[in-house]
Design a protein around this motif. Structure first.
Motif, PDB file in Angstrom:
ATOM      1  N   ARG A 134       0.856  -1.178   0.000  1.00  0.00           N
ATOM      2  CA  ARG A 134       0.000   0.000   0.000  1.00  0.00           C
ATOM      3  C   ARG A 134       0.894   1.230   0.000  1.00  0.00           C
ATOM      4  O   ARG A 134       1.810   1.340   0.802  1.00  0.00           O
ATOM      5  CB  ARG A 134      -0.880  -0.036   1.258  1.00  0.00           C
ATOM      6  CG  ARG A 134      -1.968   0.977   1.300  1.00  0.00           C
ATOM      7  CD  ARG A 134      -2.952   0.681   2.435  1.00  0.00           C
ATOM      8  NE  ARG A 134      -2.300   0.436   3.707  1.00  0.00           N
ATOM      9  CZ  ARG A 134      -1.968   1.375   4.588  1.00  0.00           C
ATOM     10  NH1 ARG A 134      -2.205   2.631   4.316  1.00  0.00           N
ATOM     11  NH2 ARG A 134      -1.389   1.056   5.725  1.00  0.00           N
ATOM     12  N   ARG A 135       0.651   2.130  -0.950  1.00  0.00           N
ATOM     13  CA  ARG A 135       1.408   3.380  -1.002  1.00  0.00           C
ATOM     14  C   ARG A 135       0.774   4.341  -0.006  1.00  0.00           C
ATOM     15  O   ARG A 135      -0.445   4.530   0.008  1.00  0.00           O
ATOM     16  CB  ARG A 135       1.390   3.969  -2.408  1.00  0.00           C
ATOM     17  CG  ARG A 135       2.301   5.181  -2.549  1.00  0.00           C
ATOM     18  CD  ARG A 135       2.422   5.682  -3.965  1.00  0.00           C
ATOM     19  NE  ARG A 135       1.121   6.070  -4.473  1.00  0.00           N
ATOM     20  CZ  ARG A 135       0.677   5.786  -5.696  1.00  0.00           C
ATOM     21  NH1 ARG A 135       1.428   5.115  -6.527  1.00  0.00           N
ATOM     22  NH2 ARG A 135      -0.515   6.168  -6.088  1.00  0.00           N
ATOM     23  N   LEU A 136       1.595   4.915   0.846  1.00  0.00           N
ATOM     24  CA  LEU A 136       1.096   5.851   1.842  1.00  0.00           C
ATOM     25  C   LEU A 136       0.744   7.163   1.147  1.00  0.00           C
ATOM     26  O   LEU A 136       1.603   7.874   0.646  1.00  0.00           O
ATOM     27  CB  LEU A 136       2.136   6.068   2.941  1.00  0.00           C
ATOM     28  CG  LEU A 136       2.508   4.797   3.718  1.00  0.00           C
ATOM     29  CD1 LEU A 136       3.607   5.090   4.721  1.00  0.00           C
ATOM     30  CD2 LEU A 136       1.284   4.215   4.405  1.00  0.00           C
ATOM     31  N   ASP A 137      -0.541   7.432   1.089  1.00  0.00           N
ATOM     32  CA  ASP A 137      -1.062   8.581   0.376  1.00  0.00           C
ATOM     33  C   ASP A 137      -2.195   9.172   1.204  1.00  0.00           C
ATOM     34  O   ASP A 137      -3.208   8.511   1.430  1.00  0.00           O
ATOM     35  CB  ASP A 137      -1.559   8.125  -1.003  1.00  0.00           C
ATOM     36  CG  ASP A 137      -2.028   9.248  -1.902  1.00  0.00           C
ATOM     37  OD1 ASP A 137      -2.526  10.277  -1.392  1.00  0.00           O
ATOM     38  OD2 ASP A 137      -1.907   9.098  -3.121  1.00  0.00           O
ATOM     39  N   ALA A 138      -2.029  10.399   1.658  1.00  0.00           N
ATOM     40  CA  ALA A 138      -3.031  11.029   2.525  1.00  0.00           C
ATOM     41  C   ALA A 138      -4.375  11.196   1.821  1.00  0.00           C
ATOM     42  O   ALA A 138      -5.427  11.109   2.454  1.00  0.00           O
ATOM     43  CB  ALA A 138      -2.520  12.381   3.011  1.00  0.00           C
ATOM     44  N   GLU A 169      -5.491   9.322  -0.881  1.00  0.00           N
ATOM     45  CA  GLU A 169      -6.033   8.016  -1.263  1.00  0.00           C
ATOM     46  C   GLU A 169      -5.341   6.938  -0.440  1.00  0.00           C
ATOM     47  O   GLU A 169      -4.408   6.287  -0.901  1.00  0.00           O
ATOM     48  CB  GLU A 169      -5.814   7.779  -2.756  1.00  0.00           C
ATOM     49  CG  GLU A 169      -6.575   8.753  -3.641  1.00  0.00           C
ATOM     50  CD  GLU A 169      -6.380   8.454  -5.110  1.00  0.00           C
ATOM     51  OE1 GLU A 169      -6.506   7.278  -5.487  1.00  0.00           O
ATOM     52  OE2 GLU A 169      -6.120   9.393  -5.855  1.00  0.00           O
ATOM     53  N   PRO A 170      -5.786   6.736   0.795  1.00  0.00           N
ATOM     54  CA  PRO A 170      -5.067   5.836   1.711  1.00  0.00           C
ATOM     55  C   PRO A 170      -5.036   4.373   1.300  1.00  0.00           C
ATOM     56  O   PRO A 170      -4.219   3.620   1.786  1.00  0.00           O
ATOM     57  CB  PRO A 170      -5.800   6.020   3.040  1.00  0.00           C
ATOM     58  CG  PRO A 170      -7.128   6.577   2.686  1.00  0.00           C
ATOM     59  CD  PRO A 170      -6.958   7.329   1.408  1.00  0.00           C
ATOM     60  N   LEU A 171      -5.902   3.962   0.403  1.00  0.00           N
ATOM     61  CA  LEU A 171      -5.893   2.553  -0.018  1.00  0.00           C
ATOM     62  C   LEU A 171      -5.415   2.423  -1.460  1.00  0.00           C
ATOM     63  O   LEU A 171      -6.043   1.775  -2.290  1.00  0.00           O
ATOM     64  CB  LEU A 171      -7.272   1.932   0.157  1.00  0.00           C
ATOM     65  CG  LEU A 171      -7.722   1.795   1.613  1.00  0.00           C
ATOM     66  CD1 LEU A 171      -9.100   1.163   1.702  1.00  0.00           C
ATOM     67  CD2 LEU A 171      -6.715   0.992   2.418  1.00  0.00           C
ATOM     68  N   THR A 172      -4.293   3.040  -1.746  1.00  0.00           N
ATOM     69  CA  THR A 172      -3.676   2.943  -3.067  1.00  0.00           C
ATOM     70  C   THR A 172      -2.661   1.816  -3.024  1.00  0.00           C
ATOM     71  O   THR A 172      -1.676   1.882  -2.290  1.00  0.00           O
ATOM     72  CB  THR A 172      -2.986   4.275  -3.437  1.00  0.00           C
ATOM     73  OG1 THR A 172      -3.962   5.317  -3.413  1.00  0.00           O
ATOM     74  CG2 THR A 172      -2.355   4.193  -4.808  1.00  0.00           C
ATOM     75  N   TYR A 218      -8.282  -5.941   3.897  1.00  0.00           N
ATOM     76  CA  TYR A 218      -9.118  -5.061   3.078  1.00  0.00           C
ATOM     77  C   TYR A 218      -9.937  -5.789   2.019  1.00  0.00           C
ATOM     78  O   TYR A 218     -10.778  -5.182   1.362  1.00  0.00           O
ATOM     79  CB  TYR A 218      -8.243  -4.001   2.390  1.00  0.00           C
ATOM     80  CG  TYR A 218      -7.468  -3.147   3.358  1.00  0.00           C
ATOM     81  CD1 TYR A 218      -8.087  -2.142   4.085  1.00  0.00           C
ATOM     82  CD2 TYR A 218      -6.105  -3.346   3.549  1.00  0.00           C
ATOM     83  CE1 TYR A 218      -7.377  -1.345   4.970  1.00  0.00           C
ATOM     84  CE2 TYR A 218      -5.379  -2.558   4.441  1.00  0.00           C
ATOM     85  CZ  TYR A 218      -6.027  -1.567   5.145  1.00  0.00           C
ATOM     86  OH  TYR A 218      -5.314  -0.787   6.027  1.00  0.00           O
TER      87      TYR A 218
END
Length: 161
Positions: free
Chosen positions: A58-62, A64-67, A108
């Motif tokens: 999972r890429r940590l992205d504020a 899109e948290p589930l990228t 998930y």
């Protein structure tokens, strides 16, 4: 780049190329992804039901948290020239599967892959990249090849090589 740096880079790439894919994945890719601080839930998925995904995280992205992204690893003897249609087709098919088949995460459930990366210690030429992207007809593919791989290692995990 100085002559010494070029020599050291060449030596480092030869060392990485000599690793079997499983060792490259365990000893280089997974620790590198963790060291960047940009990925979480890093999972080894290599095996019979990987569907083109050797590693998923999972890429940590504020925003899109589930990228989720996947990484297909090719090391050792791998022909990356655009003229080698067998290798290009094989890699393209692997990346295509990775993007088409959701990853089933225990927490998930089924999650789509936003981007698939080809990771190799071998330098890809522009024709090979264009052939893979053209074969996929997608901009959701990325490349981490020899020079970029060494740059990321030097920046985030210099003790790996």
């Amino acid at each position: 780049m100085s002559e010494r740096e070029v020599s050291e880079s060449s030596s480092d790439l030869l060392t990485l190329r000599a690793l079997p894919e499983s060792e490259f994945t365990h000893l280089v890719l997974m620790p590198l992804l963790e060291a960047t601080g940009q990925y979480a839930d890093i999972r080894l998925t290599h095996g019979d039901l990987e569907f083109g995904k050797d590693v998923v995280c999972r890429r940590l992205d504020a925003l899109e948290p589930l990228t989720w992204v996947s990484f297909a690893v090719k090391s050792g003897k791998f022909n990356v020239r655009a003229s080698s249609t067998q290798s290009i087709t094989t890699v393209s098919n692997q990346l295509n599967l990775s993007l088409d088949v959701p990853f089933v995460d225990p927490q998930y459930g089924p999650v789509p892959i936003s981007k698939a990366y080809l990771v190799t210690p071998i330098e890809l030429d522009d024709r090979a990249r264009m052939a893979i992207v053209g074969h996929l007809k997608s901009d959701r593919v990325g490349f981490i090849d020899g020079p970029r791989l060494l740059s990321l290692i030097a920046r985030f995990a210099p003790t790996l090589v």
